[in-house]
Design a protein around this motif. Structure first.
Motif, mmCIF file in Angstrom:
data_model
loop_
_atom_site.group_PDB
_atom_site.id
_atom_site.type_symbol
_atom_site.label_atom_id
_atom_site.label_comp_id
_atom_site.label_asym_id
_atom_site.label_seq_id
_atom_site.Cartn_x
_atom_site.Cartn_y
_atom_site.Cartn_z
ATOM 1 N N ASN A 194 -6.485 -1.055 11.795
ATOM 2 C CA ASN A 194 -5.829 -1.217 11.519
ATOM 3 C C ASN A 194 -5.119 -1.889 11.036
ATOM 4 O O ASN A 194 -4.485 -2.612 9.680
ATOM 5 C CB ASN A 194 -4.299 -0.120 12.149
ATOM 6 N N THR A 195 -5.710 -3.572 11.929
ATOM 7 C CA THR A 195 -5.200 -4.469 11.887
ATOM 8 C C THR A 195 -5.896 -4.818 10.646
ATOM 9 O O THR A 195 -5.210 -5.461 9.096
ATOM 10 C CB THR A 195 -5.920 -5.792 13.075
ATOM 11 N N LEU A 196 -7.679 -4.202 10.389
ATOM 12 C CA LEU A 196 -8.294 -4.798 9.027
ATOM 13 C C LEU A 196 -7.051 -4.282 7.870
ATOM 14 O O LEU A 196 -7.428 -4.632 6.307
ATOM 15 C CB LEU A 196 -8.861 -4.753 8.771
ATOM 16 N N VAL A 197 -6.998 -3.072 7.967
ATOM 17 C CA VAL A 197 -5.615 -2.448 6.748
ATOM 18 C C VAL A 197 -5.429 -3.024 6.831
ATOM 19 O O VAL A 197 -4.360 -3.070 5.257
ATOM 20 C CB VAL A 197 -5.921 -0.540 7.552
ATOM 21 N N ALA A 243 7.711 7.466 4.343
ATOM 22 C CA ALA A 243 6.438 6.713 3.728
ATOM 23 C C ALA A 243 5.768 7.129 3.194
ATOM 24 O O ALA A 243 5.846 9.075 2.293
ATOM 25 C CB ALA A 243 5.664 6.605 4.796
ATOM 26 N N ASP A 244 5.054 6.874 1.768
ATOM 27 C CA ASP A 244 4.218 7.261 0.791
ATOM 28 C C ASP A 244 2.829 7.196 0.847
ATOM 29 O O ASP A 244 2.014 8.528 0.931
ATOM 30 C CB ASP A 244 3.967 6.574 -0.677
ATOM 31 N N MET A 245 2.452 6.447 1.881
ATOM 32 C CA MET A 245 0.894 6.703 2.620
ATOM 33 C C MET A 245 1.115 6.324 3.919
ATOM 34 O O MET A 245 1.579 5.789 4.143
ATOM 35 C CB MET A 245 0.333 5.439 1.940
ATOM 36 N N VAL A 246 -0.134 7.553 4.684
ATOM 37 C CA VAL A 246 -0.010 6.967 6.282
ATOM 38 C C VAL A 246 -1.057 6.838 6.520
ATOM 39 O O VAL A 246 -2.164 7.839 5.925
ATOM 40 C CB VAL A 246 0.589 8.189 6.667
ATOM 41 N N VAL A 247 -1.355 5.917 7.337
ATOM 42 C CA VAL A 247 -3.042 5.656 7.507
ATOM 43 C C VAL A 247 -3.356 5.473 9.050
ATOM 44 O O VAL A 247 -2.725 4.741 9.601
ATOM 45 C CB VAL A 247 -3.688 4.578 7.463
#
Length: 425
Positions: A194-197, A243-247
């Motif tokens: 998630n750091t890279l994302v 949120a609109d997007m969740v990773v």
């Protein structure tokens, strides 16, 4: 003078050894000066990253310079020379040029085509300039290397296709949303993936970045590095709703985003669509979430196909890039030969002029010793020097003019510092 590329990288050395050999950014200029003092090199540059530590040098004896650099590096970093020698490599002449260009273009990187290395090469150039170890030979190498890397970036797709799960997730989001700048993104988990994302998202213009993690301190550390907002784990339900997007990528062994949690979030969202990207293994999002309306769920398996296709695209682009770099290497070699030939003939010209001057000076001194009039001797010296220095150019100009050589005559005039427009009229 020859060129040398010497060092170790992720292909030749272990992570542990690379860490022991690497230099912190703040010590690079002083390390360069120390290396030059120890090896006698006047032109030296150093790039040191997590994946490589490499020296680029200009030397009349490149092979000897490689040995000297190896000895200095082993001593400076307190390593046994045999251990370092076993993993070090060195390239000279055109091979060194090719290596530098491949590195800058991302063809020698752990991730094929990664763009950060070009910036790191430019920093190495700045460090050498700051240390006073950037001479004309290395300056030409760096400028040609940057030009080659730029052409590779602009004329191939070497850095376009996604080759990591994080990169693929961001590319997917770009296809779903008209503009990522207006998209609120929630990252669940603050680990390496998630750091890279998060960094990819920031590069794509995302301004609203929320981070939720079981350990709030880790979320706060990541949020600070990417200018996001850290939230406690207890805020996951409200963050999902906004949120609109969740990773999601946590180390949990069970789903952290359940069907019930998403159902409640959709109610609060009034059924505005929600993009869920689950890149965790095991999965963070319960599989039954995919059955809900207004939810688009993608897993790591869905993204792996994109990554595989991206690798194939980059490999095809790399083949084109290798051809472009080969052309740049050849052009650089031609330029070097022209410069070397020019330097050779300049030395010959000066030697010839000095020889004539020495002979005429001895004649003048001999005449003065025999009591000759000084003004007469000096006038003869001037006359003889002018005639002998200008004899060959005068013969050449007469021949070119008589042949009406439209190509060579202007070149000859420019070499002699004459203005072609000044024809004596």
């Amino acid at each position: 003078m020859g060129l040398l590329a010497f060092g170790i990288n992720h292909k030749s050395a272990s992570v542990a050894l690379r860490e022991r050999v690497s230099f912190a950014p703040e010590v690079l200029p002083s390390a360069l000066m120390a290396a030059c003092q120890a090896t006698g090199l006047r032109e030296l540059a150093l790039i040191s990253t997590c994946n490589r530590t490499e020296f680029y040098a200009a030397s009349d004896a490149p092979e000897a310079a490689a040995v000297a650099l190896l000895d200095w590096l082993a001593k400076h970093q307190q390593l046994p020379s045999p251990e370092l020698s076993a993993v070090a490599y060195n390239f000279t002449a055109e091979k060194a040029v090719q290596h530098a260009m491949r590195v800058a273009a991302g063809l020698d990187s752990m991730i094929l085509g990664e763009p950060q290395i070009l910036g790191q090469m430019k920093q190495a150039h700045r460090d050498a300039m700051a240390a006073g170890t950037l001479g004309p030979e290395l300056e030409r190498l760096f400028q040609k290397t940057f030009a080659a890397a730029k052409q590779v970036r602009t004329e191939t797709a070497i850095g376009v296709s996604p080759v990591s799960i994080g990169f693929a997730a961001v590319n997917l989001a770009k296809q779903v949303f008209e503009s990522l700048q207006d998209t609120r993104v929630l990252l669940v988990g603050a680990g390496e993936m998630n750091t890279l994302v998060a960094r990819h998202l920031r590069e794509q213009g995302v301004t609203e970045l929320l981070l939720v993690n079981r350990t709030l301190a880790n979320a706060e550390a990541l949020a600070q590095s990417v200018q996001g907002q850290a939230l406690p784990w207890s805020s996951l339900d409200s963050a999902l709703a906004s949120a609109d997007m969740v990773v999601s990528c946590t180390a949990s062994t069970q789903a952290v985003i359940t069907r019930e949690l998403v159902v409640q979030a959709l109610k609060r969202r009034r059924h505005r669509p929600l993009l869920l990207i689950d890149i965790a293994v095991p999965r963070d999002v319960a599989p039954e979430v995919a059955e809900l309306e207004d939810v688009y769920l993608y897993t790591v398996d869905d993204l792996q196909g994109v990554v595989d296709a991206g690798w194939r695209e980059r490999q095809r682009a790399a083949e084109v890039a290798e051809v472009l770099i080969s052309e740049h290497v050849k052009a650089f070699a031609v330029q070097q030969r022209i410069l070397q030939d020019g330097a050779h003939w300049i030395r010959r010209l000066r030697q010839q002029a000095a020889s004539v001057a020495d002979i005429e000076r001895e004649k003048a001194l001999d005449a003065l010793r025999k009591g000759g009039d000084a003004e007469v001797v000096l006038a003869r010296l001037q006359h003889n020097l002018m005639n002998k220095w200008l004899h060959a150019p005068t013969v050449a100009l007469r021949q070119l003019a008589s042949e009406d050589n439209a190509q060579q005559l202007p070149v000859a005039l420019r070499v002699m510092g004459l203005n072609q427009e000044d024809n004596g009229a």
